[in-house]
Scaffold this motif. Structure first.
Motif, PDB file in Angstrom:
ATOM      1  N   SER A 146       9.498  -7.766   3.467  1.00  0.00           N
ATOM      2  CA  SER A 146       8.564  -6.778   4.013  1.00  0.00           C
ATOM      3  C   SER A 146       7.125  -7.253   3.834  1.00  0.00           C
ATOM      4  N   GLU A 147       6.314  -6.835   4.763  1.00  0.00           N
ATOM      5  CA  GLU A 147       4.873  -7.038   4.633  1.00  0.00           C
ATOM      6  C   GLU A 147       4.335  -5.943   3.711  1.00  0.00           C
ATOM      7  N   PRO A 148       3.098  -6.066   3.247  1.00  0.00           N
ATOM      8  CA  PRO A 148       2.601  -5.138   2.227  1.00  0.00           C
ATOM      9  C   PRO A 148       2.343  -3.720   2.717  1.00  0.00           C
ATOM     10  N   GLY A 149       2.430  -2.825   1.771  1.00  0.00           N
ATOM     11  CA  GLY A 149       2.103  -1.428   2.012  1.00  0.00           C
ATOM     12  C   GLY A 149       1.775  -0.758   0.693  1.00  0.00           C
ATOM     13  N   LEU A 150       0.950   0.271   0.764  1.00  0.00           N
ATOM     14  CA  LEU A 150       0.582   1.049  -0.409  1.00  0.00           C
ATOM     15  C   LEU A 150       0.719   2.522  -0.036  1.00  0.00           C
ATOM     16  N   PHE A 151       1.452   3.271  -0.847  1.00  0.00           N
ATOM     17  CA  PHE A 151       1.711   4.680  -0.570  1.00  0.00           C
ATOM     18  C   PHE A 151       1.259   5.514  -1.755  1.00  0.00           C
ATOM     19  N   ILE A 152       0.453   6.523  -1.477  1.00  0.00           N
ATOM     20  CA  ILE A 152      -0.019   7.452  -2.498  1.00  0.00           C
ATOM     21  C   ILE A 152       0.744   8.754  -2.285  1.00  0.00           C
ATOM     22  N   ILE A 153       1.484   9.157  -3.297  1.00  0.00           N
ATOM     23  CA  ILE A 153       2.429  10.268  -3.191  1.00  0.00           C
ATOM     24  C   ILE A 153       2.058  11.345  -4.211  1.00  0.00           C
ATOM     25  N   ARG A 154       2.092  12.583  -3.760  1.00  0.00           N
ATOM     26  CA  ARG A 154       1.812  13.725  -4.649  1.00  0.00           C
ATOM     27  C   ARG A 154       3.009  13.966  -5.573  1.00  0.00           C
ATOM     28  N   PRO A 155       2.804  14.724  -6.668  1.00  0.00           N
ATOM     29  CA  PRO A 155       3.907  15.005  -7.591  1.00  0.00           C
ATOM     30  C   PRO A 155       5.093  15.727  -6.947  1.00  0.00           C
ATOM     31  N   ASP A 156       4.873  16.414  -5.801  1.00  0.00           N
ATOM     32  CA  ASP A 156       5.982  17.078  -5.099  1.00  0.00           C
ATOM     33  C   ASP A 156       6.699  16.135  -4.129  1.00  0.00           C
ATOM     34  N   PHE A 157       6.344  14.841  -4.182  1.00  0.00           N
ATOM     35  CA  PHE A 157       6.946  13.772  -3.385  1.00  0.00           C
ATOM     36  C   PHE A 157       6.576  13.823  -1.906  1.00  0.00           C
ATOM     37  N   SER A 158       5.477  14.485  -1.606  1.00  0.00           N
ATOM     38  CA  SER A 158       4.956  14.434  -0.236  1.00  0.00           C
ATOM     39  C   SER A 158       3.944  13.301  -0.160  1.00  0.00           C
ATOM     40  N   LEU A 159       3.903  12.659   0.993  1.00  0.00           N
ATOM     41  CA  LEU A 159       2.972  11.555   1.193  1.00  0.00           C
ATOM     42  C   LEU A 159       1.560  12.095   1.296  1.00  0.00           C
ATOM     43  N   TYR A 160       0.658  11.530   0.513  1.00  0.00           N
ATOM     44  CA  TYR A 160      -0.759  11.880   0.616  1.00  0.00           C
ATOM     45  C   TYR A 160      -1.465  10.892   1.545  1.00  0.00           C
ATOM     46  N   ALA A 161      -1.266   9.592   1.318  1.00  0.00           N
ATOM     47  CA  ALA A 161      -1.933   8.566   2.122  1.00  0.00           C
ATOM     48  C   ALA A 161      -1.138   7.277   2.061  1.00  0.00           C
TER      49      ALA A 161
END
Length: 169
Positions: free
Chosen positions: A120-135
């Motif tokens: 895979s190519e790179p990615g960065l995921f910021i996830i809230r404590p409820d497991f919803s994607l923030y950014a």
């Protein structure tokens, strides 16, 4: 594909320290950050993971859990950790191409014998404590990764201003 404000896919992978990591069992104060890196063959990944390792205490102060992961084998992931001096940042391995695609990551085929057949190519995921994607930030190439100081500043701004996730339409 992951969309802001929606629940992210489940993910469970082995770590180079011999334990297992599971996204849904993560507990954090503010965010969980997943850093998908290309693998041992990538000098830009080395630089990125070393930067994260250096900034890890600043993320922890903000209640952020971080993990780096790749499609690499256990052997290659352990070699990355050792050769790159990564001892505090958890490194997961064995991400399948199917799982990578579930996260919306781009897949490349080897162009040299130093690269795995597919990764895979790179990615960065910021996830809230409820497991919803923030950014998220997803690249098609090894270049243009978000600097960790930018991510730290964003977390400070978001937390202070209760700034909502965007791009969910």
């Amino acid at each position: 594909m992951t969309i802001p404000k929606t629940e992210v896919p489940a993910l469970s992978l082995p770590l180079t320290d011999g334990s297992n990591w599971d996204l849904k069992s993560q507990k954090c104060k503010s965010f969980i950050i997943l850093v998908f890196y290309r693998g041992l063959h990538c000098p830009v990944c080395k630089k990125q993971l070393q930067e994260i390792e250096e900034k890890l205490p600043e993320f922890e102060e903000r209640g952020v859990n971080l993990i780096a992961m790749s499609c690499d084998t256990q052997e290659r992931a352990q070699q990355s950790a050792e050769d790159w001096g990564i001892s505090k940042l958890p490194i997961a391995y064995g991400l399948s191409i199917k799982e990578a695609r579930n996260w919306g990551l781009f897949i490349s085929e080897a162009i040299s014998d130093k690269e795995p057949d597919e990764f895979s190519e790179p990615g960065l995921f910021i996830i809230r404590p409820d497991f919803s994607l923030y950014a998220s930030s997803i690249q098609t190439m090894p270049f243009a990764r978000p600097p960790m100081d930018d991510i730290l500043n964003a977390i400070d701004f978001v937390t202070k201003n209760d700034y909502p996730a965007r791009g969910g339409k």
